[in-house]
Design a protein around this motif. Structure first.
Motif, mmCIF file in Angstrom:
data_model
loop_
_atom_site.group_PDB
_atom_site.id
_atom_site.type_symbol
_atom_site.label_atom_id
_atom_site.label_comp_id
_atom_site.label_asym_id
_atom_site.label_seq_id
_atom_site.Cartn_x
_atom_site.Cartn_y
_atom_site.Cartn_z
ATOM 1 N N ALA A 48 -9.530 -0.591 -7.418
ATOM 2 C CA ALA A 48 -8.840 -1.882 -7.390
ATOM 3 C C ALA A 48 -7.339 -1.651 -7.222
ATOM 4 C CB ALA A 48 -9.122 -2.658 -8.671
ATOM 5 N N PHE A 49 -6.643 -2.693 -6.765
ATOM 6 C CA PHE A 49 -5.187 -2.602 -6.571
ATOM 7 C C PHE A 49 -4.504 -3.111 -7.830
ATOM 8 C CE2 PHE A 49 -1.064 -4.222 -5.190
ATOM 9 C CZ PHE A 49 -0.589 -3.164 -4.439
ATOM 10 N N ILE A 50 -3.813 -2.222 -8.540
ATOM 11 C CA ILE A 50 -3.143 -2.572 -9.798
ATOM 12 C C ILE A 50 -1.662 -2.259 -9.639
ATOM 13 C CG2 ILE A 50 -3.075 -2.193 -12.292
ATOM 14 C CD1 ILE A 50 -5.976 -1.194 -12.101
ATOM 15 N N PRO A 51 -0.813 -3.267 -9.468
ATOM 16 C CA PRO A 51 0.611 -3.046 -9.179
ATOM 17 C C PRO A 51 1.336 -2.144 -10.170
ATOM 18 C CG PRO A 51 0.054 -5.337 -8.821
ATOM 19 C CD PRO A 51 -1.154 -4.704 -9.446
ATOM 20 N N ALA A 52 1.058 -2.293 -11.464
ATOM 21 C CA ALA A 52 1.801 -1.532 -12.471
ATOM 22 C C ALA A 52 1.616 -0.032 -12.297
ATOM 23 C CB ALA A 52 1.350 -1.950 -13.872
ATOM 24 N N ARG A 53 0.492 0.411 -11.742
ATOM 25 C CA ARG A 53 0.241 1.839 -11.565
ATOM 26 C C ARG A 53 1.217 2.467 -10.568
ATOM 27 N NH1 ARG A 53 -5.005 3.498 -9.627
ATOM 28 N NH2 ARG A 53 -4.730 5.419 -10.820
ATOM 29 N N PHE A 54 1.743 1.657 -9.643
ATOM 30 C CA PHE A 54 2.616 2.193 -8.600
ATOM 31 C C PHE A 54 3.990 2.583 -9.132
ATOM 32 C CE2 PHE A 54 -0.708 0.399 -6.152
ATOM 33 C CZ PHE A 54 -0.679 1.010 -4.913
ATOM 34 N N SER A 55 4.340 2.107 -10.317
ATOM 35 C CA SER A 55 5.656 2.430 -10.877
ATOM 36 C C SER A 55 5.607 3.639 -11.811
ATOM 37 C CB SER A 55 6.204 1.224 -11.648
ATOM 38 O OG SER A 55 5.351 0.876 -12.731
ATOM 39 N N LEU A 56 4.424 4.228 -11.972
ATOM 40 C CA LEU A 56 4.267 5.365 -12.882
ATOM 41 C C LEU A 56 4.250 6.667 -12.094
ATOM 42 C CD1 LEU A 56 1.466 3.837 -15.154
ATOM 43 C CD2 LEU A 56 3.940 3.837 -15.557
ATOM 44 N N SER A 57 5.268 7.496 -12.295
ATOM 45 C CA SER A 57 5.388 8.735 -11.524
ATOM 46 C C SER A 57 4.242 9.695 -11.794
ATOM 47 C CB SER A 57 6.721 9.415 -11.831
ATOM 48 O OG SER A 57 6.819 9.702 -13.223
ATOM 49 N N ASN A 58 3.761 9.749 -13.045
ATOM 50 C CA ASN A 58 2.682 10.681 -13.370
ATOM 51 C C ASN A 58 1.381 10.291 -12.682
ATOM 52 O OD1 ASN A 58 2.600 8.391 -15.065
ATOM 53 N ND2 ASN A 58 1.209 9.443 -16.469
ATOM 54 N N SER A 70 -6.307 2.691 -2.885
ATOM 55 C CA SER A 70 -6.555 1.388 -3.514
ATOM 56 C C SER A 70 -5.952 0.228 -2.723
ATOM 57 C CB SER A 70 -5.999 1.369 -4.943
ATOM 58 O OG SER A 70 -4.578 1.377 -4.957
ATOM 59 N N THR A 71 -4.982 0.513 -1.848
ATOM 60 C CA THR A 71 -4.383 -0.555 -1.041
ATOM 61 C C THR A 71 -5.375 -1.117 -0.015
ATOM 62 O OG1 THR A 71 -3.501 1.029 0.572
ATOM 63 C CG2 THR A 71 -2.073 0.427 -1.282
ATOM 64 N N ILE A 72 -6.468 -0.384 0.217
ATOM 65 C CA ILE A 72 -7.533 -0.849 1.120
ATOM 66 C C ILE A 72 -8.850 -1.015 0.372
ATOM 67 C CG2 ILE A 72 -8.930 -0.277 3.150
ATOM 68 C CD1 ILE A 72 -6.542 1.213 4.276
ATOM 69 N N SER A 73 -9.155 -0.065 -0.533
ATOM 70 C CA SER A 73 -10.467 -0.078 -1.190
ATOM 71 C C SER A 73 -10.681 -1.326 -2.042
ATOM 72 C CB SER A 73 -10.630 1.181 -2.047
ATOM 73 O OG SER A 73 -9.638 1.251 -3.053
ATOM 74 N N TYR A 74 -9.608 -1.936 -2.557
ATOM 75 C CA TYR A 74 -9.766 -3.135 -3.377
ATOM 76 C C TYR A 74 -10.476 -4.254 -2.623
ATOM 77 C CZ TYR A 74 -6.253 -5.958 -0.959
ATOM 78 O OH TYR A 74 -5.574 -6.713 -0.016
ATOM 79 N N ALA A 75 -10.351 -4.241 -1.279
ATOM 80 C CA ALA A 75 -10.957 -5.293 -0.471
ATOM 81 C C ALA A 75 -12.477 -5.221 -0.462
ATOM 82 C CB ALA A 75 -10.420 -5.212 0.959
#
Length: 233
Positions: A48-58, A70-75
């Motif tokens: 799924a596409f979860i925006p908050a995960r994109f701000s986590l460097s780890n 996830s930018t495609i698989s969420y569809a």
């Protein structure tokens, strides 16, 4: 001597690329249905596409591939059967019409890019959200936008094998689509399909992208002459 007649088109002539997308989407949903709660959570976490995960460097360091995917698989994930059936219906309706106007690689690029742009359109106003975005409606919005643009200013010659909407119908539909999603924005309408608030940002972003590229890709990859249809008298 018998006269030759043009071959009839099947009543439900669904392009192969649409069938494949529909089958994959349905199979993924059945995978969700028969997975354990722990497995289901893993599917949502990684696909799924979860925006908050994109701000986590780890997360980028450890799960960069799944994050990008996830930018495609969420569809291909859907909240429930109602959500799935609704999007499959729109895929067969809009996807079939748009897929007849381009080659299958071009359609897949439109669909995938529409999913990516829709996801980031949603993220633009929900950058810290931990709510997972699922469903193909963003990619389908791009498909619908492209079909509307193709209908308003087509490049293909008139041919019943490559049907489009009448221009006036396309304009009205485009206005309805945008207006409906602005209604969702203003009312924050929550639907009863278990999918939470409607992701109107994704719908509008996808639609505008499809509308922008619709005329550019009309006829792309097809081995037929490109010319504007004759004006009706």
């Amino acid at each position: 001597m018998m006269e030759e007649t043009e071959p009839r088109q099947p009543a439900f002539n669904i392009p192969c690329v649409i069938r494949i997308l529909a089958i994959i989407t349905i199979l993924v949903h059945f995978l969700q249905l028969f997975s354990s709660p722990a497995q289901h959570n893993e599917l949502i976490r990684y696909l799924a596409f979860i925006p908050a995960r994109f701000s986590l460097s780890n997360v980028w360091e450890l799960e960069g591939f799944s994050l990008a995917l996830s930018t495609i698989s969420y569809a291909f994930l859907h909240a429930d059967g109602y959500h799935l059936i609704l999007n499959i219906f729109f895929l067969l309706a809009f996807g079939t019409a748009a897929a007849r106007r381009v080659s299958w690689p071009v359609f897949l690029i439109l669909y995938a890019t529409g999913a990516v742009i829709s996801a980031f359109s949603w993220m633009a106003l929900n950058s810290e959200s931990v709510t997972p975005l699922v469903g193909s409606s963003g990619a389908l919005s791009a498909t619908a936008g492209a079909l509307v643009r193709m209908s308003i200013s087509p490049k293909l010659p008139f041919d019943p094998r490559y049907p489009i909407m009448p221009a006036k119908t396309a304009i009205l539909f485009g206005l309805f689509w945008i207006g409906m999603n602005f209604f969702f924005m203003l009312t924050a309408l929550s639907v009863s399909f278990g999918i939470g608030n409607v992701a109107w940002e994704a719908h509008i972003g996808g639609f505008l992208f499809g509308f922008t590229v619709g005329r550019l890709i009309d006829g792309a990859g097809l081995s037929i002459p490109i010319a504007r249809p004759p004006l009706s008298r």
